[in-house]
Design an enzyme around this catalytic site. Structure first.
Site, short mmCIF file in Angstrom:
data_model
loop_
_atom_site.label_atom_id
_atom_site.label_comp_id
_atom_site.label_asym_id
_atom_site.label_seq_id
_atom_site.Cartn_x
_atom_site.Cartn_y
_atom_site.Cartn_z
N ARG A 58 3.30 15.69 2.53
CA ARG A 58 3.38 14.51 3.38
C ARG A 58 3.65 14.92 4.83
NH1 ARG A 58 5.17 9.38 1.56
NH2 ARG A 58 4.64 7.80 3.12
N ARG A 73 7.87 15.83 5.74
CA ARG A 73 8.63 14.73 5.13
C ARG A 73 10.10 14.82 5.50
NH1 ARG A 73 8.30 12.80 -1.17
NH2 ARG A 73 10.40 11.97 -1.36
N GLU A 121 -1.29 12.94 4.43
CA GLU A 121 -1.07 14.07 3.54
C GLU A 121 -1.96 15.22 4.01
OE1 GLU A 121 0.76 14.53 -0.64
OE2 GLU A 121 0.85 12.94 0.84
N PHE A 133 -3.46 8.06 5.84
CA PHE A 133 -3.62 6.83 5.06
C PHE A 133 -2.84 5.63 5.61
CE2 PHE A 133 -0.58 9.57 2.63
CZ PHE A 133 0.59 8.85 2.89
N LYS A 171 2.96 4.88 -7.77
CA LYS A 171 2.14 6.04 -8.11
C LYS A 171 1.94 6.03 -9.62
CE LYS A 171 6.28 8.95 -7.80
NZ LYS A 171 6.88 10.14 -7.16
N ARG A 188 12.10 3.28 -1.04
CA ARG A 188 11.32 3.55 -2.25
C ARG A 188 11.26 2.25 -3.05
NH1 ARG A 188 10.09 8.31 -4.84
NH2 ARG A 188 11.68 9.48 -3.70
N LYS A 211 -4.56 9.79 -4.60
CA LYS A 211 -3.28 10.49 -4.44
C LYS A 211 -3.58 11.98 -4.34
CE LYS A 211 1.41 10.74 -6.27
NZ LYS A 211 1.61 12.16 -5.98
N GLU A 230 -5.75 3.93 -3.53
CA GLU A 230 -6.04 5.11 -2.71
C GLU A 230 -5.97 6.36 -3.57
OE1 GLU A 230 -4.22 4.20 1.68
OE2 GLU A 230 -2.90 5.05 0.18
#
Length: 594
Positions: free
Chosen positions: A287, A316, A345, A385, A462, A456, A282, A280
Site C-alpha cells: 500500500r 502504509r 498499491e 485506486f 476483502k 477498518r 486486489k 476492484e
C-alpha cells in the site's frame, strides 16, 4: 511545564485502572499544559509525549536510539562504578527499562546533594528540544552524539523523570493511554462549554467528560486527527480555535494520512450491505500514498502551501519510500498535472508486466542503495485506486464512486479499473478473472462510502482467502543450534491485545531459509532488550506474516491461544505494530474453525 510535573502525572496514569479515570487524568494534564498562550509548545509536546511520540505520526524523523545505547547512557550517568552490563543485569530483574533508570541516582543528583544545592529543573520544552537534536544527529559520530545527549538528560534527572525519558526514547511509555482517551480528553479539556473557541463556561457541565464535551466535539477532534495525524496540533487547534478551527482543518499535500482499511467478508455480505457493489482487483502489493504538486499548479492549491512538491511516496506506515521507487515517481510525473493525494498499491512485475510475489515488492521498498540495479531485476507498477485530494479540493467526504471518477480524470484514465455488480455471481466472476491474471482476488466497496482514514470498517471488504494468515509481532527469540547457532532460530510472536499491550500466541521456526534467518537476526539485534540463556526479549518493532494449520486454545501463551504448525510467510515491512492482527481477530478465527 516542569518535566517533573509531567513525570508525576505519567506515574498516576500508569497506575490508573479505569478508562474513565484515565480520560479525566489526561484532561487535567492537557489543561495544565495548555492553560495559557505561552504554553503552546508544551501543549503540543505533552500531548505527543502521552502517546510515546516526540514527532507527529506523519513525521519521518526518528530518535533511532536502541536499547544498548540507552543502557550505556544510563550507566554513564549513574557513575564510574556502573557499567552497561550492570544496567542489563538490573533490566533482567526489573523487566522494563523505566524501572531500571528510576533505580539509579545519577551524577547530577549526587553532586548537588553533596553541596546541599538544588538543581536546574528540567522542563518539558527542554526535554523535547534535546530529543529533537538527538534525532537530527546523522553520519559519522552520530551514535556518540546521541549517547552524549542522552547522558546529559539522565544526568539532570530525578528518578521519576529518568523513568519517563528511558521509556520515551525506546518507545515503551506503557501508560495505558490510548489514542481514543487522548482524543476524548482534548474535546473535554478545550471544547466543553467552549464549542466555538470562546471563553469557557464550566458552570453547567456534567461529571462525565464525554457528555460534557459532547459527541459533536469528539467527532470534530477525530476528524481533525484524521486529516493531520498530529495530536499535538489538534490539541492546540481545539484550545485556540474551537470547533470552527477543527472543522476548517484539511488535508495537506506532503503530509500523509492513515490509510482506510478493509474487513474480511463475502460477496453475499457485500450485496446485502451495499446493494450495488464496487468490485476492484486486489493486488498482491504494498500500500502506498502518493503526494504531488506539479510546479505549474503549486500556487493555486491551499493544501499545497503554494510550493512545488515533487512526487513523494509514503508507505502504509507513512515512511517516505520515494527514493526506492523511481518508476512510480516517473509514472506520476508523466500523468498528473494537478496537485493530488492518491491511494494505491505498488506491485512487482516481470518483463512481460505479469505480477510477481509480494516479497519482491518488499525487496524494493527496503532498498536504499543500488536502486537502479534493483530496478533492472524487479520492476514496479503503481495501481492507484482512490483519490483523496485533487486540484485544491479535499475528497474524503465524497462517495467512492465520485472519488474514482476524479481519479480517472487526474490520472488520464490510467486508474485501477472498477466494476459495479449487484449479485454474488457477478462478483465471483470478477474474482475468478483477477485470480486468473495472477492477482490476489477482489476488494468489495460501498460505492456511496466516504474515505475514513485509519478506519477498518464494513464499507470496504476483502474476500476471505482460502488459507488464512496472521500478521504477528516478534516479541522474543531463541538462538539457533548447530550451523545456525549465531542466528536467531525461533521467534516468539504476539498480537495486539489492547492499548500498548501484546499477547503471545506461539513461536515460529519453520519456513525460514538461512538467508532469511540472517536478515531477521540483523534486523532484530538492535531491538534486543535482554537475554536469559538462549531466550531473548525483543522490543516489538518487526511484523511477520505467518501461516498456520489451525488455532487452538492453550494456557502456554498469554493470549490463551496457540498457532498449530505455524510457518513463516514473510516480513511485513509495510506494517507497523499498530497494523498487526488483534486478539479479537484471533478469537474470531478460532471460532470460525470450530
Amino acid at each position: 511545564m516542569e518535566f517533573a510535573a509531567f513525570a508525576d502525572r505519567a506515574e498516576e496514569l500508569a497506575a490508573e485502572p479505569a478508562d474513565i479515570g484515565t480520560t479525566r487524568l489526561v484532561t487535567d494534564l492537557l489543561g495544565a499544559a495548555g492553560g495559557t498562550d505561552e504554553n503552546d509548545d508544551d501543549l503540543a509536546t505533552v500531548t505527543r509525549f502521552l502517546l510515546g511520540r516526540v514527532f507527529p505520526a506523519h513525521d519521518t524523523r526518528t530518535l533511532d536510539v536502541g536499547p544498548a545505547l540507552c543502557r550505556e547512557a544510563i550507566a554513564r550517568a549513574a557513575g564510574p562504578n556502573v557499567t552497561a552490563d550492570d544496567v542489563e543485569d538490573r533490566l533482567a530483574e526489573e523487566g522494563e527499562i523505566g524501572a531500571v533508570a528510576a533505580g539509579f541516582e545519577f551524577g547530577g543528583q549526587r553532586g548537588l546533594a553533596a553541596f546541599g544545592e538544588g538543581r536546574d529543573r528540567l522542563t518539558v520544552a527542554a526535554v523535547d528540544a534535546e530529543l529533537r537534536r538527538l534525532a537530527a544527529a546523522a553520519g559519522d559520530g552520530s551514535e556518540s552524539h546521541k549517547r552524549d545527549a542522552l547522558f546529559g538528560l539522565f544526568n539532570r534527572c530525578e528518578p521519576a523523570e529518568a523513568k519517563v525519558i528511558a521509556r520515551l526514547v525506546l518507545g515503551e511509555m506503557r501508560l495505558g493511554v490510548g489514542e481514543g482517551a487522548v482524543r476524548d480528553a482534548i474535546a473535554e479539556a478545550f471544547l466543553a462549554g467552549n464549542p466555538e473557541g470562546d471563553e469557557r463556561d464550566e458552570s453547567d457541565t456534567d461529571d462525565d467528560p464525554i457528555l460534557r464535551a459532547g459527541d459533536e466535539a469528539v467527532v470534530a477532534v477525530e476528524r481533525a486527527l484524521q486529516v493531520t495525524n498530529d495530536y499535538g496540533r489538534v490539541a492546540v487547534l481545539a484550545r485556540d480555535e474551537g470547533l470552527n478551527g477543527l472543522r476548517a482543518e484539511g488535508l495537506a499535500v506532503g503530509r500523509p494520512v492513515q490509510a482506510m482499511l478493509a474487513q474480511a467478508g463475502t460477496a453475499t455480505d457485500a450485496v446485502e450491505a451495499f446493494g450495488e457493489v464496487a468490485v476492484e482487483t486486489k493486488f498482491d502489493g504494498a500500500r502506498v500514498q502518493v503526494h504531488y504538486v506539479p510546479e505549474s499548479a503549486a500556487e493555486g492549491d491551499d493544501a499545497a502551501g503554494g510550493t512545488e512538491l515533487g512526487p513523494r511516496i509514503y508507505s502504509r506506515n507513512m515512511d517516505d519510500v520515494t527514493d526506492a521507487l523511481p518508476e512510480v515517481v516517473e509514472y506520476v510525473e508523466a500523468r498528473v498535472s494537478v496537485p493530488v493525494i492518491l491511494d494505491g498499491e505498488v506491485v512487482a512485475v516481470d518483463d512481460d508486466g505479469d505480477p510477481l510475489p509480494f516479497q519482491e515488492v518488499l525487496r524494493r521498498f527496503r532498498r536504499k542503495h543500488d536502486v537502479d540495479r534493483m530496478r533492472e531485476e524487479v520492476g514496479l507498477r503503481l495501481h492507484a485506486f482512490d483519490c483523496l485530494h485533487a486540484d485544491g479540493e479535499d475528497l474524503l467526504d465524497e462517495p467512492f464512486r465520485a472519488r474514482h471518477d476524479r481519479l480517472a480524470e487526474v490520472l488520464s484514465d490510467a486508474a485501477a479499473s472498477v466494476e459495479f455488480a449487484g449479485d454474488p455471481a457477478a462478483i465471483e466472476a470478477a474474482e475468478a478473472a483477477a485470480l486468473g491474471a495472477g492477482h490476489e482476488g477482489v476488494m468489495l466497496k460501498n460505492p456511496e462510502a466516504a474515505y475514513t482514514p485509519g478506519n477498518r470498517g464494513r464499507d470496504w471488504l476483502k474476500r476471505k482467502p482460502d488459507v488464512e494468515t496472521l500478521d504477528a509481532v516478534v516479541v522474543g527469540a531463541e538462538w539457533g543450534e548447530g550451523r545456525r547457532a549465531e542466528l536467531f532460530g525461533t521467534f516468539l510472536l504476539g498480537v495486539r491485545a489492547g492499548d500498548d499491550e501484546l499477547a503471545t500466541i506461539g513461536k515460529v521456526a519453520t519456513g525460514l531459509t538461512d538467508e532469511e534467518l540472517a536478515d531477521l537476526t540483523e534486523r532484530l539485534e538492535p531491538h534486543v532488550v535482554s537475554e536469559d540463556g538462549t531466550e531473548i526479549e525483543i522490543r516489538p518493532e518487526v511484523v511477520l506474516e505467518v501461516g498456520y494449520e489451525e488455532i487452538q486454545t492453550s494456557p502456554t501463551y498469554s493470549s490463551g491461544y496457540a498457532l498449530r504448525f505455524p510457518r513463516f510467510v514473510g516480513v511485513r515491512d509495510d506494517k507497523s505494530v499498530d497494523d498487526a492482527d488483534s486478539l479479537e481477530r484471533v478469537v474470531r478465527l478460532a471460532g470460525d474453525e470450530k
